[in-house]
Design a protein around this motif. Structure first.
Motif, PDB file in Angstrom:
ATOM      1  N   THR A 134      90.158  48.876  -0.445  1.00  0.00           N
ATOM      2  CA  THR A 134      90.991  47.744  -0.104  1.00  0.00           C
ATOM      3  C   THR A 134      91.718  47.233  -1.333  1.00  0.00           C
ATOM      4  N   MET A 135      92.864  46.640  -1.093  1.00  0.00           N
ATOM      5  CA  MET A 135      93.645  46.008  -2.149  1.00  0.00           C
ATOM      6  C   MET A 135      93.466  44.514  -1.956  1.00  0.00           C
ATOM      7  N   MET A 136      93.055  43.831  -3.012  1.00  0.00           N
ATOM      8  CA  MET A 136      92.901  42.382  -2.889  1.00  0.00           C
ATOM      9  C   MET A 136      92.933  41.717  -4.251  1.00  0.00           C
ATOM     10  N   GLU A 137      92.781  40.422  -4.245  1.00  0.00           N
ATOM     11  CA  GLU A 137      92.800  39.639  -5.476  1.00  0.00           C
ATOM     12  C   GLU A 137      91.693  40.101  -6.415  1.00  0.00           C
ATOM     13  N   ASN A 138      92.056  40.268  -7.700  1.00  0.00           N
ATOM     14  CA  ASN A 138      91.051  40.691  -8.673  1.00  0.00           C
ATOM     15  C   ASN A 138      90.782  39.642  -9.748  1.00  0.00           C
ATOM     16  N   ALA A 139      91.418  38.481  -9.653  1.00  0.00           N
ATOM     17  CA  ALA A 139      91.232  37.466 -10.693  1.00  0.00           C
ATOM     18  C   ALA A 139      90.072  36.526 -10.379  1.00  0.00           C
ATOM     19  N   ALA A 140      89.885  36.184  -9.127  1.00  0.00           N
ATOM     20  CA  ALA A 140      88.850  35.216  -8.748  1.00  0.00           C
ATOM     21  C   ALA A 140      87.742  35.920  -7.965  1.00  0.00           C
ATOM     22  N   PRO A 141      86.561  36.069  -8.564  1.00  0.00           N
ATOM     23  CA  PRO A 141      85.444  36.696  -7.849  1.00  0.00           C
ATOM     24  C   PRO A 141      85.100  35.997  -6.536  1.00  0.00           C
ATOM     25  N   ALA A 142      85.403  34.716  -6.413  1.00  0.00           N
ATOM     26  CA  ALA A 142      85.127  33.986  -5.174  1.00  0.00           C
ATOM     27  C   ALA A 142      85.897  34.585  -3.994  1.00  0.00           C
ATOM     28  N   ALA A 143      87.086  35.122  -4.249  1.00  0.00           N
ATOM     29  CA  ALA A 143      87.866  35.740  -3.171  1.00  0.00           C
ATOM     30  C   ALA A 143      87.125  36.945  -2.604  1.00  0.00           C
ATOM     31  N   ARG A 144      86.518  37.732  -3.472  1.00  0.00           N
ATOM     32  CA  ARG A 144      85.748  38.892  -3.004  1.00  0.00           C
ATOM     33  C   ARG A 144      84.500  38.447  -2.249  1.00  0.00           C
ATOM     34  N   ARG A 145      83.831  37.414  -2.750  1.00  0.00           N
ATOM     35  CA  ARG A 145      82.642  36.907  -2.045  1.00  0.00           C
ATOM     36  C   ARG A 145      83.014  36.377  -0.662  1.00  0.00           C
ATOM     37  N   ASP A 146      84.165  35.704  -0.564  1.00  0.00           N
ATOM     38  CA  ASP A 146      84.626  35.218   0.738  1.00  0.00           C
ATOM     39  C   ASP A 146      84.856  36.385   1.697  1.00  0.00           C
ATOM     40  N   LEU A 147      85.480  37.454   1.219  1.00  0.00           N
ATOM     41  CA  LEU A 147      85.712  38.633   2.051  1.00  0.00           C
ATOM     42  C   LEU A 147      84.381  39.221   2.529  1.00  0.00           C
ATOM     43  N   GLU A 148      83.436  39.357   1.620  1.00  0.00           N
ATOM     44  CA  GLU A 148      82.131  39.927   1.970  1.00  0.00           C
ATOM     45  C   GLU A 148      81.424  39.066   3.016  1.00  0.00           C
ATOM     46  N   ARG A 149      81.461  37.728   2.852  1.00  0.00           N
ATOM     47  CA  ARG A 149      80.838  36.829   3.837  1.00  0.00           C
ATOM     48  C   ARG A 149      81.560  36.907   5.185  1.00  0.00           C
ATOM     49  N   PHE A 150      82.886  37.015   5.147  1.00  0.00           N
ATOM     50  CA  PHE A 150      83.658  37.142   6.378  1.00  0.00           C
ATOM     51  C   PHE A 150      83.211  38.368   7.171  1.00  0.00           C
ATOM     52  N   PHE A 151      83.049  39.506   6.500  1.00  0.00           N
ATOM     53  CA  PHE A 151      82.628  40.721   7.188  1.00  0.00           C
ATOM     54  C   PHE A 151      81.196  40.623   7.699  1.00  0.00           C
ATOM     55  N   GLU A 152      80.343  39.889   7.001  1.00  0.00           N
ATOM     56  CA  GLU A 152      78.968  39.680   7.495  1.00  0.00           C
ATOM     57  C   GLU A 152      78.999  38.919   8.821  1.00  0.00           C
ATOM     58  N   LYS A 153      79.915  37.958   8.948  1.00  0.00           N
ATOM     59  CA  LYS A 153      80.043  37.193  10.201  1.00  0.00           C
ATOM     60  C   LYS A 153      80.770  37.997  11.271  1.00  0.00           C
ATOM     61  N   LEU A 154      81.800  38.731  10.877  1.00  0.00           N
ATOM     62  CA  LEU A 154      82.602  39.497  11.826  1.00  0.00           C
ATOM     63  C   LEU A 154      81.799  40.630  12.470  1.00  0.00           C
ATOM     64  N   VAL A 155      81.016  41.334  11.659  1.00  0.00           N
ATOM     65  CA  VAL A 155      80.225  42.471  12.137  1.00  0.00           C
ATOM     66  C   VAL A 155      78.784  42.288  11.632  1.00  0.00           C
ATOM     67  N   PRO A 156      78.019  41.397  12.270  1.00  0.00           N
ATOM     68  CA  PRO A 156      76.651  41.113  11.802  1.00  0.00           C
ATOM     69  C   PRO A 156      75.689  42.272  12.083  1.00  0.00           C
ATOM     70  N   GLU A 157      74.749  42.465  11.191  1.00  0.00           N
ATOM     71  CA  GLU A 157      73.775  43.544  11.365  1.00  0.00           C
ATOM     72  C   GLU A 157      72.812  43.308  12.522  1.00  0.00           C
ATOM     73  N   ASP A 158      72.633  42.064  12.929  1.00  0.00           N
ATOM     74  CA  ASP A 158      71.669  41.783  13.991  1.00  0.00           C
ATOM     75  C   ASP A 158      72.300  41.875  15.385  1.00  0.00           C
ATOM     76  N   GLY A 159      73.477  42.492  15.477  1.00  0.00           N
ATOM     77  CA  GLY A 159      74.125  42.691  16.767  1.00  0.00           C
ATOM     78  C   GLY A 159      73.427  43.786  17.568  1.00  0.00           C
ATOM     79  N   ASP A 160      73.860  43.972  18.788  1.00  0.00           N
ATOM     80  CA  ASP A 160      73.271  44.957  19.693  1.00  0.00           C
ATOM     81  C   ASP A 160      74.040  46.270  19.575  1.00  0.00           C
TER      82      ASP A 160
END
Length: 138
Positions: A50-76
């Motif tokens: 993926t291409m994304m912001e590389n200056a603020a690590p918080a942007a990457r953490r936000d993306l990672e948290r978003f994907f955890e909510k979008l596709v949670p591991e505890d789904g069926d």
């Protein structure tokens, strides 16, 4: 027109984003291609690029948290041959992409001020990921 092929190996420590911008630029620096394009392609089904912001690590953490909510591991999910993150890692890969293509001018990728190229690991366990680099141009 010249074509140069190379490969990066990215060792991950589990889920997260791993910047590979400098490693891709190093491959361009070693090629004889001054102007053209570089394509990075990851040859896996449980990580992506993926291409994304590389200056603020918080942007990457936000993306990672978003994907955890979008596709949670505890789904069926039916596909869990390699663990609870098996199917989710494949779904996350499908929602992102496996390649990025960037123009090169005077041996430099034409990225925006805050753009970086990242390998996005979708599995919890560490992996060694192969990223194929193809540089084309003159």
């Amino acid at each position: 027109m010249g074509v140069h092929h190379d490969e990066l190996v990215v060792s991950t420590n589990g889920k997260g984003t791993y910047e590979i911008t400098d490693q891709v630029q190093d491959k361009i620096d070693k090629s004889e291609i001054r102007n053209g394009t570089v394509t990075a392609f990851v040859q896996h089904t449980s990580c992506s690029l993926t291409m994304m912001e590389n200056a603020a690590p918080a942007a990457r953490r936000d993306l990672e948290r978003f994907f955890e909510k979008l596709v949670p591991e505890d789904g069926d999910y039916e596909h869990d041959d390699e663990g609870r993150d098996d199917s989710t890692s494949h779904i996350r890969m499908v929602l992102t992409q496996t390649s990025e293509t960037i123009p090169i001018v005077d041996w430099k990728m034409q990225l925006g001020a805050w753009q970086g190229i990242f390998l996005f690991e979708h599995r919890r366990a560490p992996h060694r990921r192969r990223v194929h680099i193809t540089i084309m141009g003159r």
